[in-house]
Design an enzyme around this catalytic site. Structure first.
Site, PDB file in Angstrom:
ATOM      1  N   ASP A  67       0.811  -1.218   0.000  1.00 50.98           N
ATOM      2  CA  ASP A  67       0.000   0.000   0.000  1.00 50.98           C
ATOM      3  C   ASP A  67       0.845   1.270   0.000  1.00 50.98           C
ATOM      4  O   ASP A  67       2.063   1.227   0.221  1.00 50.98           O
ATOM      5  CB  ASP A  67      -0.965  -0.004   1.203  1.00 50.98           C
ATOM      6  CG  ASP A  67      -0.280  -0.451   2.500  1.00 50.98           C
ATOM      7  OD1 ASP A  67       0.960  -0.433   2.562  1.00 50.98           O
ATOM      8  OD2 ASP A  67      -0.996  -0.809   3.449  1.00 50.98           O
ATOM      9  N   ASP A 136      -7.533  -3.013  14.444  1.00 48.14           N
ATOM     10  CA  ASP A 136      -8.906  -3.368  14.064  1.00 48.14           C
ATOM     11  C   ASP A 136      -8.942  -4.568  13.115  1.00 48.14           C
ATOM     12  O   ASP A 136      -9.967  -4.858  12.512  1.00 48.14           O
ATOM     13  CB  ASP A 136      -9.592  -2.159  13.407  1.00 48.14           C
ATOM     14  CG  ASP A 136      -8.810  -1.615  12.218  1.00 48.14           C
ATOM     15  OD1 ASP A 136      -7.774  -2.225  11.838  1.00 48.14           O
ATOM     16  OD2 ASP A 136      -9.222  -0.586  11.647  1.00 48.14           O
ATOM     17  N   HIS A 138      -7.095  -4.937  10.321  1.00 49.14           N
ATOM     18  CA  HIS A 138      -6.863  -4.707   8.887  1.00 49.14           C
ATOM     19  C   HIS A 138      -5.540  -5.294   8.431  1.00 49.14           C
ATOM     20  O   HIS A 138      -4.595  -5.428   9.209  1.00 49.14           O
ATOM     21  CB  HIS A 138      -6.995  -3.223   8.513  1.00 49.14           C
ATOM     22  CG  HIS A 138      -5.873  -2.335   8.959  1.00 49.14           C
ATOM     23  ND1 HIS A 138      -6.058  -1.254   9.799  1.00 49.14           N
ATOM     24  CD2 HIS A 138      -4.557  -2.325   8.666  1.00 49.14           C
ATOM     25  CE1 HIS A 138      -4.900  -0.650   9.995  1.00 49.14           C
ATOM     26  NE2 HIS A 138      -3.969  -1.266   9.322  1.00 49.14           N
ATOM     27  N   GLU A 143      -9.511  -1.883   5.530  1.00 45.77           N
ATOM     28  CA  GLU A 143     -10.176  -1.626   6.800  1.00 45.77           C
ATOM     29  C   GLU A 143     -11.407  -2.526   6.952  1.00 45.77           C
ATOM     30  O   GLU A 143     -11.890  -3.090   5.967  1.00 45.77           O
ATOM     31  CB  GLU A 143     -10.632  -0.156   6.843  1.00 45.77           C
ATOM     32  CG  GLU A 143      -9.486   0.855   6.801  1.00 45.77           C
ATOM     33  CD  GLU A 143      -8.739   0.994   8.134  1.00 45.77           C
ATOM     34  OE1 GLU A 143      -8.668   0.018   8.901  1.00 45.77           O
ATOM     35  OE2 GLU A 143      -8.217   2.099   8.386  1.00 45.77           O
TER      36      GLU A 143
END
Ligand code: GLP
Length: 260
Positions: A67, A136, A138, A143
């Site tokens: 990313d 979380d 990811h 996400e």
């Protein structure tokens, strides 16, 4: 998924580096999938040491990063290209032409993302992909609520992720809200994945990813569908895993020919 329990991040990094070394030695033209964040830093340090002291050669290797932030220049100190140069690229003999990250300044997001996918395919696909995990759950910048079949595209970060990544930007400087990230489908296409998690703060995300239900609420849980994923988890990050003892037994009884 295979779970390897390690004492701490240092032992985890050594274990992960052995997988990389063995992959590169088996196939000097390997395609590696790389990640950013604080988790893989000790792994990259170990790969640099192996390059210097054990002649680990990257000249035939191609890399694709997961990313990049959208809207910042590649030489911005917060960019993932800058991070990778600092922590790996400038210290090993990777050919600059063999190194790929999404272009955070692209004028045409859709076609650039499609080209990134095509480039991975043209390179023969990713042989070994390293992954960290967000608080979380990811992976990459996928996400919660990301499609489990997603491909490289633009995503909006959650506030939790923005806060977690503020450490890589100057105080008061805004973390970009948008990113270009490989999709979960892209990650699942890799031939092998290494999921790394160290520290208490990752314990609940790891419990959900490894033992929880398959759900877009925890994007890393999609790795349960991957045929060859090894999770390398330290004592603290493993503290909420129900099957810890079983993973230890599996590890202790692993046949010699399966050890890396
Ligand atoms: C970022 C990256 C992820 C990484 C995550 C965890 O969001 N895009 O690839 O796994 O951070 O970061 P850290 O390793 O610093 O906890």
């Amino acid at each position: 998924m295979e779970v390897i329990l390690v004492r701490d991040a240092a032992e985890g990094a050594l274990t992960a580096a052995r997988y990389f070394k063995s992959q590169i030695q088996k196939k000097p033209t390997s395609v590696l999938g790389l990640a950013t964040g604080s988790t893989p830093i000790p792994l990259y340090r170990e790969l640099i040491r192996m390059h210097r002291e054990e002649n680990l050669c990257f000249s035939g290797v191609t890399t694709f990063n997961l990313d990049e932030y959208f809207g910042i220049a590649p030489d911005h100190p917060g960019s993932y290209r800058f991070f990778m140069k600092q922590h790996l690229f400038d210290h090993v003999n990777l050919h600059p032409k063999h190194v790929h990250l999404p272009d955070g300044q692209t004028q045409n997001v859709e076609s650039h993302c499609a080209e990134y996918e095509a480039l991975i395919k043209k390179g023969g696909g990713i042989d070994l992909q390293v992954l960290g995990i967000g608080h979380d759950g990811h992976i990459g910048f996928n996400e919660p609520s990301s499609s489990l079949a997603s491909r490289t595209r633009i995503k909006t970060l959650t506030q939790t992720t923005v806060n977690a990544n503020q450490q890589f930007f100057r105080p008061g400087e805004q973390v970009p809200r948008h990113v270009l990230t490989m999709g979960i489908g892209t990650i699942l296409d890799s031939r092998q994945c290494l999921l790394l998690a160290f520290g208490k703060a990752k314990a609940s995300a790891i419990a959900l990813a490894v033992e929880g239900p398959l759900t877009a609420k925890c994007p890393a849980s999609a790795l349960q569908l991957h045929p060859k994923t090894t999770a390398i988890i330290d004592h603290d990050a493993a503290s909420l895993l129900a099957l810890r003892e079983y993973y230890r037994e599996v590890q202790t009884n692993k046949p010699e020919w399966q050890r890396v």
